[in-house]
Design a protein around this motif. Structure first.
Motif, short mmCIF file in Angstrom:
data_model
loop_
_atom_site.label_atom_id
_atom_site.label_comp_id
_atom_site.label_asym_id
_atom_site.label_seq_id
_atom_site.Cartn_x
_atom_site.Cartn_y
_atom_site.Cartn_z
N MET A 175 1.83 51.96 -35.96
CA MET A 175 0.68 52.38 -35.17
C MET A 175 0.25 51.23 -34.25
N LEU A 176 0.00 51.55 -33.00
CA LEU A 176 -0.39 50.54 -32.04
C LEU A 176 -1.81 50.05 -32.31
N ASP A 177 -1.98 48.75 -32.31
CA ASP A 177 -3.28 48.13 -32.53
C ASP A 177 -3.81 47.63 -31.19
N PRO A 178 -4.90 48.19 -30.69
CA PRO A 178 -5.42 47.79 -29.37
C PRO A 178 -5.70 46.29 -29.25
N SER A 179 -6.19 45.68 -30.33
CA SER A 179 -6.47 44.24 -30.27
C SER A 179 -5.18 43.43 -30.17
N ASP A 180 -4.13 43.89 -30.83
CA ASP A 180 -2.82 43.25 -30.74
C ASP A 180 -2.29 43.37 -29.31
N ILE A 181 -2.42 44.55 -28.73
CA ILE A 181 -1.94 44.77 -27.36
C ILE A 181 -2.68 43.87 -26.38
N GLU A 182 -4.00 43.79 -26.52
CA GLU A 182 -4.78 42.95 -25.61
C GLU A 182 -4.40 41.48 -25.73
N ALA A 183 -4.21 41.02 -26.96
CA ALA A 183 -3.83 39.61 -27.18
C ALA A 183 -2.47 39.32 -26.58
N LYS A 184 -1.53 40.24 -26.76
CA LYS A 184 -0.19 40.03 -26.22
C LYS A 184 -0.19 40.11 -24.70
N LYS A 185 -0.98 40.99 -24.14
CA LYS A 185 -1.09 41.06 -22.67
C LYS A 185 -1.66 39.76 -22.12
N ASP A 186 -2.68 39.23 -22.77
CA ASP A 186 -3.28 37.97 -22.30
C ASP A 186 -2.27 36.83 -22.37
N ALA A 187 -1.45 36.81 -23.44
CA ALA A 187 -0.43 35.78 -23.56
C ALA A 187 0.60 35.90 -22.44
N LEU A 188 0.98 37.14 -22.13
CA LEU A 188 1.96 37.37 -21.07
C LEU A 188 1.41 36.97 -19.70
N ILE A 189 0.14 37.25 -19.48
CA ILE A 189 -0.51 36.85 -18.22
C ILE A 189 -0.49 35.33 -18.08
N TRP A 190 -0.76 34.62 -19.17
CA TRP A 190 -0.69 33.14 -19.16
C TRP A 190 0.70 32.66 -18.77
N SER A 191 1.72 33.24 -19.39
CA SER A 191 3.09 32.81 -19.14
C SER A 191 3.50 33.13 -17.70
N ALA A 192 3.16 34.32 -17.24
CA ALA A 192 3.52 34.72 -15.88
C ALA A 192 2.86 33.81 -14.85
N GLN A 193 1.60 33.49 -15.05
CA GLN A 193 0.90 32.62 -14.10
C GLN A 193 1.49 31.22 -14.12
N ARG A 194 1.86 30.75 -15.31
CA ARG A 194 2.47 29.42 -15.42
C ARG A 194 3.82 29.39 -14.67
N CYS A 195 4.62 30.45 -14.85
CA CYS A 195 5.90 30.53 -14.13
C CYS A 195 5.67 30.50 -12.62
N PHE A 196 4.67 31.25 -12.16
CA PHE A 196 4.38 31.29 -10.72
C PHE A 196 3.91 29.92 -10.23
N ASP A 197 3.01 29.30 -10.97
CA ASP A 197 2.46 28.01 -10.56
C ASP A 197 3.54 26.93 -10.49
N LEU A 198 4.53 27.02 -11.37
CA LEU A 198 5.61 26.03 -11.40
C LEU A 198 6.74 26.35 -10.43
N GLY A 199 6.64 27.47 -9.74
CA GLY A 199 7.68 27.84 -8.78
C GLY A 199 8.93 28.41 -9.43
N LEU A 200 8.82 28.86 -10.68
CA LEU A 200 9.97 29.46 -11.35
C LEU A 200 10.21 30.89 -10.88
N GLN A 201 9.14 31.53 -10.37
CA GLN A 201 9.29 32.90 -9.91
C GLN A 201 8.26 33.22 -8.83
N THR A 202 8.73 33.69 -7.69
CA THR A 202 7.84 34.16 -6.64
C THR A 202 8.06 35.66 -6.46
#
Length: 221
Positions: free
Chosen positions: A1-28
């Motif tokens: 069963m999907l846990d909304p709090s788990d989904i939100e936490a994982k989305k926030d983690a992914l947003i952090w990683s994506a922004q870090r990749c962008f800031d470092l020029g790993l992905q445009t």
């Protein structure tokens, strides 16, 4: 069963990683992809198609079950979704994947050259970055080409010919760091090879061990 709090936490983690990749020029632009396994269900959070790393948000990241079922979303699924899902299915130890089109590493990949693990850090953290060729018809790599390489549980990173890189990890931070190390190592390798050519050198020493502890242990055997 999907846990909304788990989904939100994982989305926030992914947003952090994506922004870090962008800031470092790993992905445009809107290329590349990254995903993370949910703790509450056999499913992942993944960036959809057409969304840039700098634009990732709770509203556009998708939840996809490991059987391929996509939770309701206004966005198109990623073209890389199938290989992400397959890696999670075949490797229970993988909880996150960071796939970038980082320029130095993709330069090596486009030249058909495997990035050498030439620093003590890459020896310790990666060991080897296999170069995975294009699909049989010359298209981008899919699970057909990628999954067999990652069947070897010692593989943590790979480079896709004419495409980009893959870093996997037990945590998103671990996968993110691998993506950064791959790019850093490709840059170092290019500088090394350029300097060697300029000075007429054809060989250079490579580390055997990644840590001083391993080196001491090796000396005693």
């Amino acid at each position: 069963m999907l846990d909304p709090s788990d989904i939100e936490a994982k989305k926030d983690a992914l947003i952090w990683s994506a922004q870090r990749c962008f800031d470092l020029g790993l992905q445009t632009n809107a290329g590349g992809n990254l995903s993370i396994r949910l703790s509450s269900a056999p499913a992942i959070v993944i960036k959809p198609s057409g969304v840039g790393f700098a634009e990732c948000s709770r509203d556009n990241l998708q939840v996809v079950h490991l059987d391929g079922t996509i939770e309701p979303s206004a966005f198109k699924p990623s073209k890389d979704m199938d290989f992400h899902l397959d890696l999670y299915r075949i490797r229970p130890d993988i909880n996150a994947i960071v796939h970038c089109h980082s320029p130095w590493a993709t330069g090596f990949a486009s030249a058909g050259i495997e990035i050498p693990c030439l620093t003590v850090q890459t020896i310790e953290k990666i060991g080897r970055m296999p170069l995975i060729p294009l699909s049989e018809n010359g298209g981008p790599q899919t699970e057909v080409e990628i999954s067999p390489v990652f069947q070897d549980t010692s593989i943590r990173a790979a480079v896709l010919a004419n495409h980009g890189t893959i870093g996997v990890g037990r945590t998103l931070t671990a996968a993110q760091y691998l993506a950064e190390i791959i790019e850093e190592t490709a840059h170092i390798a290019f500088v090394r090879d350029t300097l060697m050519a300029a000075h007429g050198k054809t060989t250079a020493d490579l580390p055997t061990y990644g840590t001083a502890k391993d080196a001491r242990a090796g000396a005693m055997t």
